[in-house]
Design an enzyme around this catalytic site. Structure first.
Site, mmCIF file in Angstrom:
data_model
loop_
_atom_site.group_PDB
_atom_site.id
_atom_site.type_symbol
_atom_site.label_atom_id
_atom_site.label_comp_id
_atom_site.label_asym_id
_atom_site.label_seq_id
_atom_site.Cartn_x
_atom_site.Cartn_y
_atom_site.Cartn_z
ATOM 1 C CG ASP A 11 -0.180 0.073 2.558
ATOM 2 O OD1 ASP A 11 1.022 -0.303 2.588
ATOM 3 O OD2 ASP A 11 -0.760 0.538 3.555
ATOM 4 C CG ASP A 16 4.231 0.115 1.558
ATOM 5 O OD1 ASP A 16 3.628 -0.951 1.710
ATOM 6 O OD2 ASP A 16 4.078 1.094 2.322
ATOM 7 C CG ASN A 40 0.704 3.529 4.189
ATOM 8 O OD1 ASN A 40 0.531 3.550 5.398
ATOM 9 N ND2 ASN A 40 1.680 2.844 3.616
ATOM 10 C CB THR A 124 4.814 -4.070 2.873
ATOM 11 O OG1 THR A 124 4.353 -3.669 1.578
ATOM 12 C CG2 THR A 124 5.979 -5.018 2.727
ATOM 13 C CG PHE A 165 -1.408 1.785 9.592
ATOM 14 C CD1 PHE A 165 -2.418 2.710 9.788
ATOM 15 C CD2 PHE A 165 -1.147 1.355 8.288
ATOM 16 C CE1 PHE A 165 -3.169 3.198 8.721
ATOM 17 C CE2 PHE A 165 -1.889 1.837 7.215
ATOM 18 C CZ PHE A 165 -2.897 2.762 7.433
ATOM 19 C CG ASN A 166 0.709 -2.651 7.538
ATOM 20 O OD1 ASN A 166 0.275 -1.626 7.015
ATOM 21 N ND2 ASN A 166 1.956 -3.071 7.374
ATOM 22 C CD GLN A 227 7.659 7.744 11.197
ATOM 23 O OE1 GLN A 227 7.534 7.602 12.404
ATOM 24 N NE2 GLN A 227 7.118 6.903 10.331
ATOM 25 C CG HIS A 239 7.518 0.415 9.765
ATOM 26 N ND1 HIS A 239 7.574 0.187 11.112
ATOM 27 C CD2 HIS A 239 7.085 1.707 9.629
ATOM 28 C CE1 HIS A 239 7.187 1.271 11.770
ATOM 29 N NE2 HIS A 239 6.884 2.213 10.892
ATOM 30 C CG ASP A 240 6.236 -1.580 4.635
ATOM 31 O OD1 ASP A 240 5.816 -2.091 5.694
ATOM 32 O OD2 ASP A 240 5.595 -0.742 3.989
HETATM 33 C C1 BDR Z 1 3.190 0.130 8.547
HETATM 34 O O1 BDR Z 1 2.126 1.050 8.324
HETATM 35 C C2 BDR Z 1 2.364 1.812 7.172
HETATM 36 O O2 BDR Z 1 2.129 3.162 7.416
HETATM 37 C C3 BDR Z 1 3.776 1.532 6.745
HETATM 38 O O3 BDR Z 1 3.862 1.543 5.324
HETATM 39 C C4 BDR Z 1 4.061 0.167 7.310
HETATM 40 O O4 BDR Z 1 3.662 -0.852 6.413
HETATM 41 C C5 BDR Z 1 3.890 0.478 9.833
HETATM 42 O O5 BDR Z 1 2.998 0.414 10.905
HETATM 43 CA CA CA Z 2 3.111 -0.373 4.105
#
Ligand code: BDR
Ligand code: CA
Length: 313
Positions: A11, A16, A40, A124, A165-166, A227, A239-240
């Site tokens: 996303d 990503d 996202n 991701t 989040f994901n 951030q 993260h991804d």
């Molecule tokens: C995840 O949430 C999204 O905002 C980022 O792309 C990542 O996959 C982190 O919590």
């Molecule tokens: Ca992501």
């Protein structure tokens, strides 16, 4: 070297985009396709972002559009982190490429059913497309080697005290995947918050001076600004791409085999990945969760990944 076949469901999203970069030219991986969903940002934006990255990096890979919303919940986006476009900070040239004719769910099912060898699914974003594919055609489960996801945490969350989040975007989809019986390997906030794209990291990558590194630096500068505003972090967690690091250099990560339940209660911990790290309840183990990462090796991998694009004009 035999390449490991992967499908990437995402996303985009700043991190990503870097996962696509890293997977797109890694000699140990064969990227069989990219599927996109809302997360996202809206599907229209995450789809365009994925195609923009693929075109910009001249990757020969199809991009298929999928779910525009989660299975049960209303869509929750992360505009505070990824901006209005979902990929703020970098101007891509006009799009000349087009999406696959297939819906992402059909695309996943067709590739998995046609493949003679098992394929690894990397997610991701929220897991909506993958969960729908598993429900529509359960036979595909036999053709999946492993599901490697960025999501969850056995500690605390990033969009609620409990949830990442994901997973919170589509907890029901995550539940379908975590109870599929497949090997599920979870790269959660516990490790992704150890790979911070600090200003020194951004400078190091920018110094490579190629097309991919320019994209990296511009995207990370915008990501870091958000951030800082939202979490007070000097460098955002990348993260991804940890999913790709796990695939190509598994010894970079420490994993623990646990029982993990997705909280579907609709209460304050909705979307939490409840991992029984002490095996207190003695339930069947259904996930491997990452507990540690070698951050210096991770940045070396990102640096090598960016350098693989030196030939692009
Ligand atoms: C995840 O949430 C999204 O905002 C980022 O792309 C990542 O996959 C982190 O919590
Ligand atoms: Ca992501």
């Amino acid at each position: 070297m035999k390449k490991r076949k992967i499908l990437l469901d995402c996303d985009p999203g700043h991190d990503d985009a870097i996962a696509i970069m890293l997977a797109g030219r890694h000699p140990g991986l064969e990227l069989m396709g990219i599927t996109v969903e809302a997360g996202n940002q809206t599907l229209e934006k995450t789809g365009r972002n994925a195609l923009n990255v693929v075109q910009y990096l001249d990757l020969d890979v199809e991009v298929a559009l999928g779910s525009s919303r989660p299975l049960v919940r209303e869509l929750q986006i992360a505009e505070d982190i990824h901006g209005e476009s979902g990929l703020d900070g970098f101007e891509f040239p006009d799009l000349e490429r087009d999406f696959s004719d297939k819906h992402a769910v059909t695309f996943l099912i067709d590739i998995l059913r046609q493949s003679e060898e098992k394929i690894t699914i990397v997610t991701t974003g929220p897991m909506t497309n993958v969960a729908l594919a598993m429900r529509l055609e359960p036979k595909i489960i036999e053709n999946i080697e492993e599901v490697v996801l960025m999501g969850g945490s056995y500690g605390y969350g990033n969009v609620s005290p409990a949830a990442e989040f994901n997973i919170l975007v589509d907890p029901e989809a995550a539940h379908i995947v975590f109870t599929s019986g497949l090997k599920v390997s979870m790269m959660g906030l516990d490790v992704t918050r150890k790979v911070l794209a600090l200003p020194s990291v951004v400078k190091r990558m920018e110094a490579i001076g190629n097309k991919a590194s320019r994209m990296f630096a511009d995207l990370m500068n915008a990501f870091n600004e958000n951030q800082r505003k939202v979490y007070g972090f000097e460098g955002g967690p990348l993260h991804d791409p940890v999913t790709i690091a796990y695939l190509v250099a598994p010894d970079m990560l420490t994993m623990k085999h646990v029982h993990c339940d997705i909280d579907l209660s609709h209460g304050v911990s909705y979307g939490r990945t409840n991992c029984d790290v002490f095996d207190y309840l003695k339930q069947e183990k259904n996930a491997y969760v990452a507990t540690d990462i070698d951050a210096e090796r991770f940045w070396e991998l990102i640096e090598q990944g960016l350098k693989r694009y030196d030939d692009l004009e």
